[in-house]
Design an enzyme around this catalytic site. Sequence first.
Site, mmCIF file in Angstrom:
data_model
loop_
_atom_site.group_PDB
_atom_site.id
_atom_site.type_symbol
_atom_site.label_atom_id
_atom_site.label_comp_id
_atom_site.label_asym_id
_atom_site.label_seq_id
_atom_site.Cartn_x
_atom_site.Cartn_y
_atom_site.Cartn_z
ATOM 1 C CG ASP A 272 -2.097 1.065 1.335
ATOM 2 O OD1 ASP A 272 -2.230 1.371 0.079
ATOM 3 O OD2 ASP A 272 -2.831 1.061 2.170
ATOM 4 C CE LYS A 274 -3.526 5.145 0.811
ATOM 5 N NZ LYS A 274 -3.155 3.994 1.846
ATOM 6 C CG ASP A 277 6.943 12.305 -7.312
ATOM 7 O OD1 ASP A 277 6.917 13.387 -8.234
ATOM 8 O OD2 ASP A 277 7.545 12.464 -6.282
#
Length: 442
Positions: A272, A274, A277
């Site tokens: 996880d 996430k 960028d």
Amino acid sequence: MYGNQKAYVASSLSGDDMISSLMYDFAVKDSKCDHLCGVPYTALPIATLLSVKSKIPMLMRRKETKSYGTKKTIEGHYKAGQSCLIIEDVVTSGSSVLETVKDLKAEGLVIEDVIVILDREQGGSQNIDSNGMKLKSLYTMTQLINILLRKGEITKEMADDVRHYLSTTKAPVIKDHSLTMDRIKMSYEKRAELAQNPITKQLLNIMATKRTNLCLSADLTSTTKILSLLENVGEHVCMVKTHIDIIEDFNDDFLVQLKHLADKFNFLILEDRKFADIGNTVSLQYLKGMYKVAEWADMVTVHSLPGEGILKAFTGSINGVSRGVFLLAEMSSQGNLISAEYTKATIDMADKYSDLVTGFVCQNGEHIKNPAFIQLTPGVQLINAEDDFGQVYNTPETVVLEKGADVAVVGRGIVAAKNPESQAVIYKEALWECYVKRISNT
């Protein structure tokens, strides 16, 4: 009746050209469909002309599958989750349309609208509507009778006879439940057949085989505690979610043992992370650094905020081993800034990357139309609750039956329990019961 047909009748267009021009203006010009498909075989010429005029790719359904060549029922280039507009010449009962729709839906295509030159008004429109689609007709038989009567082409007696026949001779009611099956009514096994991403297919098959839609969020900071926990609950979960950067004693041997447990108990690993960028940075974060996430995580979570470029940073396989991505479409924390528009845009973005995207992290899957995508819903406990940080928890019944979750994420409800294994069994059985109830339509 649509528009000003007189202008077209007076033109020098051929019959097929005239009809295709009418139908283009009537229903195709403003359509956002990905494909057109003519009902075989009389509607194929019109569908072909509409495809050329609109520059929308055409699919062709074969009534009989050939024993050689591709042996496909549906010919054309398409992906599960894409939409298709059905073209037909005349509708009486609607059975030919429904047969075509059934084959298209079996390929994971979405059908919402059917356009037809003539609706004979003998039950076809109602049959199509009752099976989850909308029929739009250029003409109805009533309108055609009125035109012919007004032009003196038929007598009033003939018009009355035809109207009487139409009102007394109706096609049988057709209700095919397989045509209205959406994602949440389909079994994991059936959806696995539609999945283009091998990891998605694997996850759905694991869920069906192990009879579990439980994902454990292993939010612990000790490698020993994580491995001990998974040794106890691994047989009850389909997936384990990690936060690798919170582990205080991280080491490469931990990853070896983690993968061993995943193979032993047949679950997948979701990191996880996430990612959020620009593409180049994300690629380095995924492939490099001390964690080398790409080498051991079957799937990762990704924000859609940077746009499609972030998905281009990932590849569907690493060293020949398949990988997947869950896009973050919603969050379970109170006051988060994700809007409904953002959620829908995230889900729409995934259609181009169905060979990579496994599904979505979200609270409500109403916008997920492609049955190959998996809805992963965090924030699940046996009772509705909220913690001190604004994390909102929902029950298995709420997330699976009401909000459409395919996989439910449980963390502290298991991790913090006195007996994590027995608690995992309770969650597994409760979630699976909700899934069975959902697909059984009870």
